[in-house]
Design a protein around this motif. Structure first.
Motif, PDB file in Angstrom:
ATOM      1  N   PHE A  98      11.220  -6.038   5.711  1.00 18.66           N
ATOM      2  CA  PHE A  98      10.630  -7.264   6.248  1.00 18.66           C
ATOM      3  C   PHE A  98      11.158  -7.606   7.628  1.00 18.66           C
ATOM      4  O   PHE A  98      11.285  -8.775   7.967  1.00 18.66           O
ATOM      5  CB  PHE A  98      10.905  -8.471   5.343  1.00 18.66           C
ATOM      6  CG  PHE A  98      10.667  -8.220   3.917  1.00 18.66           C
ATOM      7  CD1 PHE A  98       9.385  -8.172   3.428  1.00 18.66           C
ATOM      8  CD2 PHE A  98      11.717  -8.037   3.048  1.00 18.66           C
ATOM      9  CE1 PHE A  98       9.160  -7.942   2.092  1.00 18.66           C
ATOM     10  CE2 PHE A  98      11.497  -7.807   1.717  1.00 18.66           C
ATOM     11  CZ  PHE A  98      10.213  -7.758   1.239  1.00 18.66           C
TER      12      PHE A  98
ATOM     13  N   GLY B 140      -1.741 -16.966   4.385  1.00 16.14           N
ATOM     14  CA  GLY B 140      -1.577 -16.620   2.978  1.00 16.14           C
ATOM     15  C   GLY B 140      -2.103 -15.240   2.653  1.00 16.14           C
ATOM     16  O   GLY B 140      -1.400 -14.400   2.075  1.00 16.14           O
TER      17      GLY B 140
ATOM     18  N   PHE C 247      -0.008 -12.389   4.059  1.00 17.58           N
ATOM     19  CA  PHE C 247       1.173 -12.089   3.254  1.00 17.58           C
ATOM     20  C   PHE C 247       0.810 -11.194   2.076  1.00 17.58           C
ATOM     21  O   PHE C 247       1.475 -10.192   1.796  1.00 17.58           O
ATOM     22  CB  PHE C 247       1.791 -13.383   2.714  1.00 17.58           C
ATOM     23  CG  PHE C 247       2.913 -13.890   3.545  1.00 17.58           C
ATOM     24  CD1 PHE C 247       4.131 -13.230   3.547  1.00 17.58           C
ATOM     25  CD2 PHE C 247       2.771 -15.016   4.326  1.00 17.58           C
ATOM     26  CE1 PHE C 247       5.170 -13.699   4.316  1.00 17.58           C
ATOM     27  CE2 PHE C 247       3.805 -15.482   5.096  1.00 17.58           C
ATOM     28  CZ  PHE C 247       5.010 -14.831   5.096  1.00 17.58           C
ATOM     29  N   ILE C 248      -0.248 -11.588   1.386  1.00 18.13           N
ATOM     30  CA  ILE C 248      -0.588 -10.853   0.171  1.00 18.13           C
ATOM     31  C   ILE C 248      -1.038  -9.435   0.512  1.00 18.13           C
ATOM     32  O   ILE C 248      -0.636  -8.468  -0.145  1.00 18.13           O
ATOM     33  CB  ILE C 248      -1.643 -11.633  -0.629  1.00 18.13           C
ATOM     34  CG1 ILE C 248      -0.961 -12.896  -1.183  1.00 18.13           C
ATOM     35  CG2 ILE C 248      -2.212 -10.796  -1.756  1.00 18.13           C
ATOM     36  CD1 ILE C 248      -1.856 -13.823  -1.920  1.00 18.13           C
TER      37      ILE C 248
ATOM     38  N   GLY D 287       1.921  -7.395   1.241  1.00 19.34           N
ATOM     39  CA  GLY D 287       2.560  -7.025  -0.010  1.00 19.34           C
ATOM     40  C   GLY D 287       1.887  -5.830  -0.647  1.00 19.34           C
ATOM     41  O   GLY D 287       2.545  -4.880  -1.087  1.00 19.34           O
TER      42      GLY D 287
ATOM     43  N   ALA E 218       2.683  -2.782   1.244  1.00 19.61           N
ATOM     44  CA  ALA E 218       4.055  -2.353   0.960  1.00 19.61           C
ATOM     45  C   ALA E 218       4.108  -1.600  -0.359  1.00 19.61           C
ATOM     46  O   ALA E 218       4.823  -0.601  -0.496  1.00 19.61           O
ATOM     47  CB  ALA E 218       4.990  -3.556   0.934  1.00 19.61           C
ATOM     48  N   LEU E 219       3.329  -2.078  -1.345  1.00 21.47           N
ATOM     49  CA  LEU E 219       3.267  -1.363  -2.626  1.00 21.47           C
ATOM     50  C   LEU E 219       2.792   0.069  -2.401  1.00 21.47           C
ATOM     51  O   LEU E 219       3.329   1.017  -2.965  1.00 21.47           O
ATOM     52  CB  LEU E 219       2.300  -2.067  -3.579  1.00 21.47           C
ATOM     53  CG  LEU E 219       2.862  -3.087  -4.534  1.00 21.47           C
ATOM     54  CD1 LEU E 219       1.762  -3.622  -5.413  1.00 21.47           C
ATOM     55  CD2 LEU E 219       3.952  -2.471  -5.383  1.00 21.47           C
TER      56      LEU E 219
ATOM     57  N   LEU F 284      13.264 -12.444   3.362  1.00 19.40           N
ATOM     58  CA  LEU F 284      12.707 -11.976   2.106  1.00 19.40           C
ATOM     59  C   LEU F 284      13.520 -10.884   1.429  1.00 19.40           C
ATOM     60  O   LEU F 284      13.496 -10.751   0.217  1.00 19.40           O
ATOM     61  CB  LEU F 284      11.279 -11.505   2.347  1.00 19.40           C
ATOM     62  CG  LEU F 284      10.402 -12.661   2.812  1.00 19.40           C
ATOM     63  CD1 LEU F 284       9.021 -12.178   3.098  1.00 19.40           C
ATOM     64  CD2 LEU F 284      10.369 -13.738   1.751  1.00 19.40           C
TER      65      LEU F 284
ATOM     66  N   SER G 213      10.355  -4.876  -3.224  1.00 19.32           N
ATOM     67  CA  SER G 213      10.144  -5.726  -2.062  1.00 19.32           C
ATOM     68  C   SER G 213       8.720  -6.275  -1.915  1.00 19.32           C
ATOM     69  O   SER G 213       8.570  -7.417  -1.493  1.00 19.32           O
ATOM     70  CB  SER G 213      10.583  -4.991  -0.798  1.00 19.32           C
ATOM     71  OG  SER G 213      10.047  -3.690  -0.792  1.00 19.32           O
ATOM     72  N   PRO G 214       7.667  -5.534  -2.232  1.00 18.70           N
ATOM     73  CA  PRO G 214       6.333  -6.096  -1.991  1.00 18.70           C
ATOM     74  C   PRO G 214       6.104  -7.427  -2.698  1.00 18.70           C
ATOM     75  O   PRO G 214       5.397  -8.286  -2.189  1.00 18.70           O
ATOM     76  CB  PRO G 214       5.394  -5.026  -2.564  1.00 18.70           C
ATOM     77  CG  PRO G 214       6.148  -3.786  -2.508  1.00 18.70           C
ATOM     78  CD  PRO G 214       7.575  -4.149  -2.716  1.00 18.70           C
TER      79      PRO G 214
ATOM     80  N   ALA H  77       8.017  -9.873  -3.002  1.00 17.65           N
ATOM     81  CA  ALA H  77       8.511 -11.022  -2.242  1.00 17.65           C
ATOM     82  C   ALA H  77       7.396 -11.552  -1.362  1.00 17.65           C
ATOM     83  O   ALA H  77       7.141 -12.761  -1.301  1.00 17.65           O
ATOM     84  CB  ALA H  77       9.709 -10.610  -1.401  1.00 17.65           C
ATOM     85  N   LEU H  78       6.685 -10.628  -0.706  1.00 13.56           N
ATOM     86  CA  LEU H  78       5.590 -11.033   0.167  1.00 13.56           C
ATOM     87  C   LEU H  78       4.492 -11.729  -0.625  1.00 13.56           C
ATOM     88  O   LEU H  78       3.973 -12.766  -0.229  1.00 13.56           O
ATOM     89  CB  LEU H  78       5.011  -9.801   0.860  1.00 13.56           C
ATOM     90  CG  LEU H  78       5.921  -9.179   1.901  1.00 13.56           C
ATOM     91  CD1 LEU H  78       5.470  -7.774   2.222  1.00 13.56           C
ATOM     92  CD2 LEU H  78       5.901 -10.020   3.150  1.00 13.56           C
ATOM     93  N   ILE H  79       4.163 -11.124  -1.766  1.00 12.09           N
ATOM     94  CA  ILE H  79       3.070 -11.694  -2.547  1.00 12.09           C
ATOM     95  C   ILE H  79       3.469 -13.065  -3.091  1.00 12.09           C
ATOM     96  O   ILE H  79       2.676 -14.000  -3.094  1.00 12.09           O
ATOM     97  CB  ILE H  79       2.652 -10.699  -3.655  1.00 12.09           C
ATOM     98  CG1 ILE H  79       2.057  -9.465  -2.968  1.00 12.09           C
ATOM     99  CG2 ILE H  79       1.655 -11.329  -4.607  1.00 12.09           C
ATOM    100  CD1 ILE H  79       1.625  -8.364  -3.879  1.00 12.09           C
TER     101      ILE H  79
ATOM    102  N   VAL I 242       5.487 -15.222  -1.659  1.00 13.93           N
ATOM    103  CA  VAL I 242       5.353 -16.183  -0.562  1.00 13.93           C
ATOM    104  C   VAL I 242       3.881 -16.509  -0.337  1.00 13.93           C
ATOM    105  O   VAL I 242       3.508 -17.674  -0.149  1.00 13.93           O
ATOM    106  CB  VAL I 242       5.984 -15.638   0.736  1.00 13.93           C
ATOM    107  CG1 VAL I 242       5.716 -16.589   1.882  1.00 13.93           C
ATOM    108  CG2 VAL I 242       7.456 -15.455   0.564  1.00 13.93           C
ATOM    109  N   GLY I 243       3.035 -15.475  -0.391  1.00 10.80           N
ATOM    110  CA  GLY I 243       1.604 -15.708  -0.229  1.00 10.80           C
ATOM    111  C   GLY I 243       1.091 -16.718  -1.236  1.00 10.80           C
ATOM    112  O   GLY I 243       0.335 -17.631  -0.892  1.00 10.80           O
ATOM    113  N   ILE I 244       1.550 -16.593  -2.481  1.00 10.15           N
ATOM    114  CA  ILE I 244       1.097 -17.517  -3.524  1.00 10.15           C
ATOM    115  C   ILE I 244       1.640 -18.924  -3.281  1.00 10.15           C
ATOM    116  O   ILE I 244       0.929 -19.917  -3.444  1.00 10.15           O
ATOM    117  CB  ILE I 244       1.508 -16.978  -4.906  1.00 10.15           C
ATOM    118  CG1 ILE I 244       0.708 -15.698  -5.184  1.00 10.15           C
ATOM    119  CG2 ILE I 244       1.236 -18.006  -5.988  1.00 10.15           C
ATOM    120  CD1 ILE I 244       1.157 -14.945  -6.400  1.00 10.15           C
TER     121      ILE I 244
END
Lengths: 206, 236, 241
Positions: A23, A185, A188-189, A192, A195-196, B59, B211-212, B214-216, B218-220
């Motif tokens: 990050f 928002g 970010f998702i 994520g 990143a997965l 994060l 780690s992913p 953490a991002l999700i 925060v998004g929520i």
């Protein structure tokens, strides 16, 4: 030998990706990824600065700061440990290098300055840059070339990340995203989820 | 979007006395305006979810609650001190080199925190490793110095620093809370999900530790915050 | 004074640098002994934990002096280099970068209730970064008495579980040599037929789910390091006969 470098390079791009695994540099990553063009500019600037500052900081750390680094001045200096100064030195090197690079680019390549120029000042506070140097400090590299490869690789990794998200954001503007999720928002998702995806690179060894 | 929040508070204070909190025309220490400095960053003007600052160092250390709390405390210390120092010096700092001065002040404070943690809280400092150093480039600190401390008196800057650091910490702790609870069934390292639930077939969600998530998460959080608070919704 | 003049700028920078450097140097000087102490005590604590002595960090030094009777720095041919103190002079991270013939291998010998234990320092690579630890062997140089592991940056909750007791306990009483006297080390393996780890002759322990690569790192680190002590063990056994 070459294999080691290739390994380190691949590892720093995909597995230890600055954005997806640590990050780092998220602020500029989120702020400047609205259009692909800006994303590419920022990405190149980060590659550029990381490739210069990581090896430079490696030299400073190895020959000035670390425990016993001042041996070359004489045996009475061998006991000095200046590593408590490393944070300040790193940030000073980064800030001044950014300034220097900006001036040089402006002087010799106005065209490049036009496209890269506005991103350079932002870089001094990009965590990815300082992060690169701090990781270098704990990674025990065996030489400056390894540090340079690592810096370049991390830069490329960051570049990949910002270009990818910028392209996605340009497309997502046409999608029907729930209002509260718009902008930050959903970014970010998506990050994520990306990143997965990057996690599947884990454990690759050449 | 970032800059918008910066400029609002930048008032001219060029010729005011150096230490305003002993000043004459002083308002009460916790006037309505000052309280707002503390409470605004917790929600309406949250550094992470609204100002989009300081996500970098945040994060990676939210897998467990304890490092997140230590990180929050370190950031509170660094922000409060640097805001106060810059505010005291605000009439002395040469304008041309102010960014460098900020960086030097912040990085020496961070170096101090790092040294203290290594001496007195060795285990935590090992866990946080380089992320303590990364407070230096935590954009919240720089951002508040430039936007607020450079133009406001000491007491206000102090409150602003604390408020923003708290706003940052709230998100950090919230994320860490869910990740540790769902990911390993613990809080602060102690098991909180009782054994009989595991016996009934409940499993920890290992994905939360990666780690992913953490991002999700925060998004929520952003999603929830913005559906509650409609004026934060972005255009387009 | 004009705040934008060059002279003022330089003056400001000068005063700032001197002030900040002295504050930092002072704190670093005062806190350094405590920091070094932490690092040293932690190392002692880890060494002791492999022989079943779990003490708090503050007491580590006392017990270390009591139980560790010898510290040896071995060379690749199994002889002892007396000029080097393995505890304070040897940094395995640096040693590993050298060629094998230039490396030194630390060996700590503990004596608990007149039973001798041989403690070997380990270091290797996990998923993200370095992992390290200690393994102690009983005086037959075969049975594992205990292990301790630590890591720089394995994933918390997955790879980082190697520091947990349940994982470390599974190594106890495993053998590192097979029946033919060949060094095989201990393999960290998922899905072996022995999840409760009751079979102590299979040279295998059960892995942590979700952290295959960290587990492989542990496997490799044990065999790679132990291999370097073979000449010493040979010499030792000959001397015993």
């Amino acid at each position: 030998m070459l294999e080691d470098y290739a390994n380190l390079f691949i590892k720093s791009i995909f597995i230890e990706n600055m954005v997806f695994a640590y990050f780092l540099g998220m602020c500029s990553y989120l702020a400047i990824s609205k259009t692909l063009k800006n994303g590419v500019g920022m990405g190149f600037a980060v590659i550029f600065v990381l490739t210069i500052t990581v090896p430079l900081n490696y030299l400073i750390y190895e020959y000035l700061l670390v425990d016993g680094a001042l041996k070359w001045l004489g045996p009475e200096y061998a006991k000095l440990d200046l590593s408590f100064l490393s944070l300040i030195m790193f940030i000073a090197v980064i800030a001044s290098m950014v300034q220097l690079v900006e001036m040089i680019v402006e002087k010799f390549s106005p065209a490049l300055y036009g496209s890269l120029g506005i991103f350079l000042p932002l870089i001094a506070v990009n965590c990815a840059i300082l992060g690169g140097s701090l990781f270098m400090q704990i990674k025990d590299f065996s030489g400056i070339s390894e540090a340079a490869v690592y810096g370049f690789g991390s830069g490329v990794g960051w570049f990949l990340a910002i270009v990818a998200i910028a392209a996605i954001r340009e497309k997502i503007a046409y999608s029907n995203v729930p209002a509260p999720l718009k902008g930050l928002g959903i970014t970010f998702i998506i990050t994520g989820l990306m990143a997965l995806g990057f996690m599947s690179f884990m454990g690759i060894k050449l | 979007m970032r800059l918008r929040n910066y400029k609002i508070n930048k008032k001219k204070s060029k010729n005011k006395p150096l230490f305003l909190f002993i000043g004459k025309n002083s308002e009460p220490l916790f006037s309505k305006k000052n309280k707002k400095l503390l409470s605004d960053p917790l929600d309406d003007n949250n550094p992470i979810t609204v100002q989009v600052l300081g996500i970098c160092s945040a994060l990676a250390i939210t897998v467990q609650l304890k490092p997140a709390i230590v990180m929050t405390m370190s950031v509170i210390f660094v922000m409060a001190c640097s805001n106060v120092i810059i505010s005291i010096l605000r009439n002395l700092i040469p304008n041309r080199i102010r960014i460098i001065v900020f960086l030097v002040v912040i990085s020496s404070l961070v170096a101090l925190v790092d040294q203290f943690l290594k001496a007195y809280a060795y285990d935590v400092s090992k866990e946080l490793s380089i992320f303590i150093g990364l407070i230096v480039t935590n954009c919240i600190v720089m951002g508040r110095l430039e936007a607020f401390a450079l133009g406001n008196d000491v007491w206000k800057s102090f409150l602003d620093g604390i408020g923003n650091a708290f706003g940052y910490g709230v998100i950090l702790i919230l994320v860490a809370f869910f990740r540790e609870l769902l990911g390993s069934g613990n809080l602060m390292g102690f098991q909180v999900i009782p054994d009989f639930i595991y016996d009934m077939g409940y499993e920890n969600n290992g994905l939360m530790l990666l780690s992913p998530m953490a991002l999700i998460t925060v998004g929520i959080i952003i999603w929830i915050q913005r559906s509650r608070n409609n004026k934060l919704i972005e255009e387009g | 004074m004009d705040r934008n003049s060059n002279f003022y700028t330089f003056l400001f920078v000068g005063v700032m640098i001197v002030g900040i450097a002295s504050i930092l140097a002072y704190t670093s000087q005062t806190l350094k002994p405590m920091q070094d102490e932490n690092v040293k005590n932690e190392k002692m604590q880890n060494i002791l934990s492999t022989v079943g002595i779990n003490v708090s960090r503050d007491e580590a030094e006392k017990f270390y002096k009591k139980y560790i009777i010898e510290e040896l720095a071995l060379t690749i041919d199994g002889s002892i280099n007396n000029t080097i103190s393995p505890f304070s002079d040897l940094n395995l991270a640096k040693e590993l970068k050298k060629d094998y013939k230039d490396q030194h291998f630390p060996l700590y010998i503990a004596d608990i209730d007149s039973e001798k234990y041989y403690i070997i320092e380990l270091r290797g690579t996990g998923l993200w970064d370095a992992i390290w630890g200690y393994i102690s062997l009983k005086s037959d140089f075969n049975t594992v008495n205990g292990v301790s592991f630590d890591h720089k940056g394995e994933t918390a909750g997955l790879g980082a579980e190697i520091t947990k007791d349940w994982f470390k306990e599974s190594f106890i009483n495993e053998k590192v040599f097979n029946d033919d006297g060949k060094l095989v080390g201990i393999t960290v393996l998922k899905g072996n037929n022995d999840p409760t780890n009751s079979d102590k002759d299979d040279h295998e322990v059960d892995a942590i789910s979700g952290s295959t690569i960290t587990g492989d790192g542990v496997t490799n680190m044990i065999i790679e390091r132990l291999n370097n002590y073979l000449p010493y063990i040979k010499k030792f056994e000959i001397a015993q006969l």
